[in-house]
Scaffold this motif. Sequence first.
Motif, PDB file in Angstrom:
ATOM      1  N   VAL A   7       0.874  -1.178   0.000  1.00 32.16           N
ATOM      2  CA  VAL A   7       0.000   0.000   0.000  1.00 32.16           C
ATOM      3  C   VAL A   7       0.914   1.232   0.000  1.00 32.16           C
ATOM      4  O   VAL A   7       1.793   1.355   0.853  1.00 32.16           O
ATOM      5  N   GLY A   8       0.718   2.115  -0.992  1.00 30.61           N
ATOM      6  CA  GLY A   8       1.646   3.242  -1.140  1.00 30.61           C
ATOM      7  C   GLY A   8       2.818   2.853  -2.023  1.00 30.61           C
ATOM      8  O   GLY A   8       3.963   3.261  -1.778  1.00 30.61           O
ATOM      9  N   SER A   9       2.539   2.069  -3.065  1.00 28.55           N
ATOM     10  CA  SER A   9       3.624   1.474  -3.876  1.00 28.55           C
ATOM     11  C   SER A   9       4.312   2.469  -4.806  1.00 28.55           C
ATOM     12  O   SER A   9       5.314   2.114  -5.427  1.00 28.55           O
ATOM     13  N   THR A  10       3.769   3.675  -4.952  1.00 27.13           N
ATOM     14  CA  THR A  10       4.424   4.598  -5.892  1.00 27.13           C
ATOM     15  C   THR A  10       5.214   5.693  -5.178  1.00 27.13           C
ATOM     16  O   THR A  10       5.744   6.596  -5.813  1.00 27.13           O
ATOM     17  N   GLY A  11       5.308   5.605  -3.867  1.00 27.20           N
ATOM     18  CA  GLY A  11       6.060   6.602  -3.099  1.00 27.20           C
ATOM     19  C   GLY A  11       7.554   6.322  -3.109  1.00 27.20           C
ATOM     20  O   GLY A  11       8.038   5.421  -3.809  1.00 27.20           O
ATOM     21  N   GLN A  12       8.297   7.086  -2.303  1.00 25.54           N
ATOM     22  CA  GLN A  12       9.765   6.982  -2.312  1.00 25.54           C
ATOM     23  C   GLN A  12      10.239   5.567  -1.980  1.00 25.54           C
ATOM     24  O   GLN A  12      11.032   4.982  -2.704  1.00 25.54           O
ATOM     25  N   ILE A  13       9.723   5.011  -0.877  1.00 21.97           N
ATOM     26  CA  ILE A  13      10.161   3.656  -0.496  1.00 21.97           C
ATOM     27  C   ILE A  13       9.356   2.620  -1.281  1.00 21.97           C
ATOM     28  O   ILE A  13       9.896   1.632  -1.781  1.00 21.97           O
ATOM     29  N   GLY A  14       8.045   2.857  -1.417  1.00 20.21           N
ATOM     30  CA  GLY A  14       7.153   1.871  -2.034  1.00 20.21           C
ATOM     31  C   GLY A  14       7.575   1.464  -3.431  1.00 20.21           C
ATOM     32  O   GLY A  14       7.527   0.279  -3.782  1.00 20.21           O
ATOM     33  N   SER A  15       8.010   2.426  -4.245  1.00 15.35           N
ATOM     34  CA  SER A  15       8.317   2.095  -5.642  1.00 15.35           C
ATOM     35  C   SER A  15       9.487   1.117  -5.716  1.00 15.35           C
ATOM     36  O   SER A  15       9.474   0.166  -6.498  1.00 15.35           O
ATOM     37  N   GLU A  16      10.481   1.306  -4.869  1.00 12.67           N
ATOM     38  CA  GLU A  16      11.631   0.392  -4.916  1.00 12.67           C
ATOM     39  C   GLU A  16      11.364  -0.897  -4.138  1.00 12.67           C
ATOM     40  O   GLU A  16      11.830  -1.967  -4.516  1.00 12.67           O
ATOM     41  N   LEU A  17      10.585  -0.778  -3.059  1.00 10.91           N
ATOM     42  CA  LEU A  17      10.276  -1.982  -2.275  1.00 10.91           C
ATOM     43  C   LEU A  17       9.440  -2.960  -3.112  1.00 10.91           C
ATOM     44  O   LEU A  17       9.678  -4.173  -3.093  1.00 10.91           O
ATOM     45  N   THR A  18       8.477  -2.428  -3.861  1.00 11.48           N
ATOM     46  CA  THR A  18       7.625  -3.298  -4.687  1.00 11.48           C
ATOM     47  C   THR A  18       8.483  -4.076  -5.691  1.00 11.48           C
ATOM     48  O   THR A  18       8.325  -5.292  -5.845  1.00 11.48           O
ATOM     49  N   VAL A  31       1.343  -7.252  -5.252  1.00 15.50           N
ATOM     50  CA  VAL A  31       0.346  -6.329  -5.808  1.00 15.50           C
ATOM     51  C   VAL A  31       0.719  -4.898  -5.418  1.00 15.50           C
ATOM     52  O   VAL A  31       0.909  -4.591  -4.235  1.00 15.50           O
ATOM     53  N   ALA A  32       0.807  -4.016  -6.427  1.00  9.69           N
ATOM     54  CA  ALA A  32       1.148  -2.608  -6.177  1.00  9.69           C
ATOM     55  C   ALA A  32      -0.135  -1.826  -5.904  1.00  9.69           C
ATOM     56  O   ALA A  32      -0.964  -1.640  -6.794  1.00  9.69           O
ATOM     57  N   GLY A  33      -0.319  -1.364  -4.666  1.00 12.22           N
ATOM     58  CA  GLY A  33      -1.497  -0.566  -4.314  1.00 12.22           C
ATOM     59  C   GLY A  33      -1.193   0.909  -4.536  1.00 12.22           C
ATOM     60  O   GLY A  33      -0.117   1.385  -4.178  1.00 12.22           O
ATOM     61  N   TYR A  34      -2.133   1.633  -5.139  1.00 20.24           N
ATOM     62  CA  TYR A  34      -1.886   3.052  -5.453  1.00 20.24           C
ATOM     63  C   TYR A  34      -3.159   3.866  -5.250  1.00 20.24           C
ATOM     64  O   TYR A  34      -4.252   3.305  -5.106  1.00 20.24           O
ATOM     65  N   ILE A  35      -2.989   5.196  -5.255  1.00 24.80           N
ATOM     66  CA  ILE A  35      -4.162   6.076  -5.187  1.00 24.80           C
ATOM     67  C   ILE A  35      -4.274   6.849  -6.507  1.00 24.80           C
ATOM     68  O   ILE A  35      -3.265   7.017  -7.204  1.00 24.80           O
ATOM     69  N   ALA A  38      -1.519   8.950  -8.476  1.00 28.46           N
ATOM     70  CA  ALA A  38      -0.169   8.403  -8.242  1.00 28.46           C
ATOM     71  C   ALA A  38      -0.135   6.964  -8.763  1.00 28.46           C
ATOM     72  O   ALA A  38       0.224   6.029  -8.047  1.00 28.46           O
ATOM     73  N   GLU A  39      -0.556   6.803 -10.008  1.00 28.16           N
ATOM     74  CA  GLU A  39      -0.623   5.466 -10.608  1.00 28.16           C
ATOM     75  C   GLU A  39       0.790   4.939 -10.884  1.00 28.16           C
ATOM     76  O   GLU A  39       1.682   5.719 -11.197  1.00 28.16           O
ATOM     77  N   PRO A  40       0.985   3.605 -10.774  1.00 28.18           N
ATOM     78  CA  PRO A  40       2.300   3.053 -11.129  1.00 28.18           C
ATOM     79  C   PRO A  40       2.579   3.239 -12.610  1.00 28.18           C
ATOM     80  O   PRO A  40       1.671   3.155 -13.432  1.00 28.18           O
ATOM     81  N   LYS A  41       3.853   3.508 -12.905  1.00 27.07           N
ATOM     82  CA  LYS A  41       4.234   3.733 -14.315  1.00 27.07           C
ATOM     83  C   LYS A  41       5.436   2.855 -14.656  1.00 27.07           C
ATOM     84  O   LYS A  41       6.098   2.346 -13.764  1.00 27.07           O
ATOM     85  N   GLY A  42       5.736   2.751 -15.933  1.00 29.58           N
ATOM     86  CA  GLY A  42       6.943   2.070 -16.410  1.00 29.58           C
ATOM     87  C   GLY A  42       7.035   0.645 -15.889  1.00 29.58           C
ATOM     88  O   GLY A  42       6.051  -0.100 -15.877  1.00 29.58           O
ATOM     89  N   GLU A  43       8.233   0.282 -15.406  1.00 30.70           N
ATOM     90  CA  GLU A  43       8.501  -1.084 -14.951  1.00 30.70           C
ATOM     91  C   GLU A  43       7.560  -1.504 -13.814  1.00 30.70           C
ATOM     92  O   GLU A  43       7.113  -2.642 -13.749  1.00 30.70           O
ATOM     93  N   LEU A  44       7.266  -0.557 -12.921  1.00 24.13           N
ATOM     94  CA  LEU A  44       6.390  -0.857 -11.778  1.00 24.13           C
ATOM     95  C   LEU A  44       5.005  -1.279 -12.269  1.00 24.13           C
ATOM     96  O   LEU A  44       4.392  -2.201 -11.745  1.00 24.13           O
ATOM     97  N   PHE A  45       4.521  -0.615 -13.315  1.00 27.66           N
ATOM     98  CA  PHE A  45       3.205  -0.923 -13.867  1.00 27.66           C
ATOM     99  C   PHE A  45       3.241  -2.220 -14.668  1.00 27.66           C
ATOM    100  O   PHE A  45       2.381  -3.083 -14.544  1.00 27.66           O
ATOM    101  N   GLU A  46       4.292  -2.343 -15.477  1.00 26.99           N
ATOM    102  CA  GLU A  46       4.347  -3.477 -16.416  1.00 26.99           C
ATOM    103  C   GLU A  46       4.689  -4.807 -15.757  1.00 26.99           C
ATOM    104  O   GLU A  46       4.308  -5.863 -16.241  1.00 26.99           O
ATOM    105  N   SER A  47       5.408  -4.759 -14.620  1.00 25.90           N
ATOM    106  CA  SER A  47       5.952  -6.023 -14.100  1.00 25.90           C
ATOM    107  C   SER A  47       4.995  -6.843 -13.241  1.00 25.90           C
ATOM    108  O   SER A  47       5.299  -7.990 -12.907  1.00 25.90           O
TER     109      SER A  47
END
Length: 318
Positions: A7-18, A31-35, A38-47
């Motif tokens: 939860v909070g997967s697109t923030g500073q820690i969340g994006s790399e932790l995911t 599962v990348a949770g977002y609001i 602040a939608e996931p983009k690039g590798e975070l979205f595709e993977s």
Amino acid sequence: MKKIFVVGSTGQIGSELTMELRRRYGNDNVVAGYIPGAEPKGELFESGPAELADVTKPEQLAEAIKKHNIDAIYNLAALLSVVAEKKPLLAWKIGIDGLLNILELAKEHNCSVFTPSSIGSFGLNTPHFMTPQDTIQRPKTIYGVSKVTTELLSDYYHSKYGVDTRSVRFPGIISNVTPPGGGTTDYAVDIYYYAVRGEKFTCPIKKGTLMDMMYMPDALNAAISLMEANPDRLVHRNGFNIASMSFDPEEIYNAIKKYVPDFEMVYDVDPLKQSIAESWPDKMDDSCARAEWDWKPSYDLDSMTVDMLEKLRARLLK
Ligand code: AKB
């Protein structure tokens, strides 16, 4: 196999932790949770999978937990210290009302929960040097108040309902991927961007102000290792002091100047950031984390500086 919800997967820690969790547990299992906004983009979205996950909307969280059969939640939704001070009610709503939603769902669906605490959970009357694991926690910021509450609520759900809650007190986190936003320790990230771009850096924190800091790979490893730790060895749960380096602005400036000899820094102290920084530890004692789950950092100021400059040069100067 674990099914993990960040939860909070697109923030500073969340994006790399995911991404790190996906590397370790498999893309489909995280599962990348977002609001919205602040939608996931690039590798975070595709993977891997992604779901709407506003911590203030328990029905949205419940739907994702059921759909993906989640059994572990990394709850990273929070405002950082400076922005929280400007929006205290929102900081509480996200940090504490949101945490209660997560803990209730964790109880119902038998999930383990990691919710970070911070050096911000300490205050002016906490011993500043080698700050002990168990000590005075009377912060004066809403960020600190919400972090102490996070620790207490998480411990409560463990002792009362058996929810497997765990956390660490993160120092300032330094990363070359997603920039932080609204923290007191942000200067220690910004300074590298200025150095690589060949610009003069204006430091908002006074010379001589020590704070604990940590390179992102160590921070990610801490969160995941604690969640994997043998529960029988854990005397503490929420949250463990973890430390790897502590420095003041002059020390990080000199560490960078060794590799960027022309780099210049001046001071223009921000009173809010300075007062928060002075209330935080100079250096924490992390011996409980070392003894209870074998915590050991890999980076010090020099090795972090070499890696930061190399990665930022490759990205910003191409
Ligand atoms: C902040 O500066 O607010 C955060 C923290 C240390 O918790 N980076």
